[in-house]
Design a protein around this motif. Structure first.
Motif, PDB file in Angstrom:
ATOM      1  N   GLN A 144      -4.721  -3.221   4.590  1.00 16.53           N
ATOM      2  CA  GLN A 144      -5.380  -2.041   3.937  1.00 16.53           C
ATOM      3  C   GLN A 144      -6.619  -1.694   4.820  1.00 16.53           C
ATOM      4  O   GLN A 144      -7.012  -0.455   4.761  1.00 16.53           O
ATOM      5  N   ASN A 193      -4.808   1.027   6.967  1.00 17.23           N
ATOM      6  CA  ASN A 193      -4.777   2.455   6.081  1.00 17.23           C
ATOM      7  C   ASN A 193      -6.045   3.087   5.799  1.00 17.23           C
ATOM      8  O   ASN A 193      -6.016   4.403   5.904  1.00 17.23           O
ATOM      9  N   ALA A 194      -6.930   2.184   5.621  1.00 20.51           N
ATOM     10  CA  ALA A 194      -8.235   2.948   5.295  1.00 20.51           C
ATOM     11  C   ALA A 194      -8.922   3.641   6.571  1.00 20.51           C
ATOM     12  O   ALA A 194      -9.374   4.597   6.535  1.00 20.51           O
ATOM     13  N   PHE A 231       0.874  -1.108   0.052  1.00 21.22           N
ATOM     14  CA  PHE A 231       0.065   0.123  -0.005  1.00 21.22           C
ATOM     15  C   PHE A 231       0.955   1.092   0.029  1.00 21.22           C
ATOM     16  O   PHE A 231       0.353   2.511   0.281  1.00 21.22           O
ATOM     17  N   THR A 233      -5.136   2.777  -1.223  1.00 18.92           N
ATOM     18  CA  THR A 233      -6.064   1.794  -0.341  1.00 18.92           C
ATOM     19  C   THR A 233      -7.399   1.773  -0.644  1.00 18.92           C
ATOM     20  O   THR A 233      -8.008   0.771  -0.444  1.00 18.92           O
ATOM     21  N   THR A 283     -12.670  -2.213   5.930  1.00 18.46           N
ATOM     22  CA  THR A 283     -12.529  -1.359   4.687  1.00 18.46           C
ATOM     23  C   THR A 283     -13.603  -0.769   4.090  1.00 18.46           C
ATOM     24  O   THR A 283     -13.828   0.418   3.840  1.00 18.46           O
TER      25      THR A 283
END
Length: 246
Positions: free
Chosen positions: A144, A147-148, A71, A76, A224
Motif C-alpha cells: 500500500q 502504491n501510495a 491493490f 490504495t 501511506t
C-alpha cells in the motif's frame, strides 16, 4: 592413393582421440553421476519440492504476490481526501483495514494449505497461521505504501521484489547484490520467522524477525499517511483554477 592417405590420417586421429578419453575410477564415476543428476536446490533449504525445507519460500512468495494483487482490486487511498476532516493518519489507518483483513485471510488460507500438505496438527497449524497472518499484514502495508507514494510504478517495484524473492530463494549462485537488495524488503524477516516455526531453525532470530515485521506494518501505514498528507496540501494556484468560473 589419396583415399588411402585419408584413411590413414583418420585412423591416426581416432587413435589420438581414444588416448585422450579420460578414465575415471569407480569413486570418481559415482561422484560425477551424483553431480550430473542432482536436482536444482533451494539455497539453504534443500531440494526444490513441496516439503518442510522449501515451505517458507513458497509461503513468502505467495503472500507477497497476494499483497500485490490486493491493490489491483482495492483502492490504495480514500477517494475523497480533501473533503474529509479526519487526520491523514486516521485516513491511512481506515484505508488499511480492509486490505489488512484480506492479507490476514490470505495468510491463514496459505497456512491451511501448508498444514494439510505436510500433515500438521492443530497447534502447528495455529503457529504457522499466526506468523503467516502477520506476514500478510506487513506485506499488505508495504505494498500500500509503495502504491501510495509511487502510484502505478509502485506495482512494478512490487513485482520486481516478487521476482527477487523467487530468484534469490531458488538459485544459489545469484550475485550477492541481489541478496543485499532483498534485505531492504520484509521478505528476509518473513522467511526467518517461518523457518523458526516450521523447521525449528534460527530460533534466536525469531523475535527480531517478528519485531521487524511489526515495524514494517506500522511503517507502511505511516508512509501511506504521509502520502495522503502530501496529496491534501493543494496550492493556492491549483485551488484558484478549480474554483474559477467557466
Amino acid at each position: 592413393t589419396a583415399i588411402a592417405g585419408g584413411s590413414t590420417e583418420l585412423a591416426n586421429g581416432l587413435d589420438t582421440a581414444v588416448e585422450n578419453i579420460p578414465i575415471y575410477t569407480a569413486a570418481e564415476t559415482k561422484k560425477l553421476s551424483e553431480v550430473v543428476t542432482a536436482p536444482v536446490a533451494l539455497k539453504d533449504a534443500g531440494n526444490l519440492s513441496f516439503g518442510a525445507n522449501s515451505t517458507p519460500l513458497y509461503v513468502v512468495l505467495s503472500l507477497w504476490i497476494g499483497a500485490l494483487a490486493i491493490f489491483v482490486g482495492l483502492r490504495t487511498l480514500p477517494q475523497r481526501l480533501l473533503e474529509s476532516t479526519r487526520s491523514s493518519l486516521s485516513l491511512a489507518t481506515r484505508s488499511f483495514v480492509i486490505p489488512a483483513v484480506v492479507g490476514i485471510a490470505q495468510g491463514v488460507a496459505v497456512a491451511t494449505v501448508i498444514a494439510v500438505a505436510n500433515g500438521y496438527d492443530l497447534g502447528e497449524w495455529a503457529s504457522v497461521a499466526a506468523i503467516a497472518a502477520l506476514i500478510g499484514i506487513a506485506f499488505t502495508a508495504t505494498n500500500q505504501a509503495l502504491n501510495a507514494v509511487l502510484g502505478g510504478f509502485g506495482r512494478m517495484v512490487s513485482l520486481a521484489v516478487g521476482i527477487l524473492i523467487l530468484v534469490t530463494g531458488v538459485i544459489s549462485t545469484v550475485p550477492a547484490l541481489l541478496d543485499t537488495l532483498l534485505g531492504f524488503t520484509p521478505a528476509n524477516d518473513a522467511v526467518t520467522a517461518l523457518q523458526a516455526v516450521i523447521n525449528s531453525g534460527n530460533v534466536s532470530g525469531f523475535a527480531s524477525a517478528v519485531t521487524a515485521l511489526v515495524l514494517w506494518s506500522l511503517g507502511g501505514v505511516l508512509v501511506t499517511a504521509l502520502a495522503i498528507s502530501r496529496k491534501r496540501h493543494v496550492s493556492i494556484t491549483t485551488l484558484s483554477k478549480e474554483t474559477q468560473p467557466v
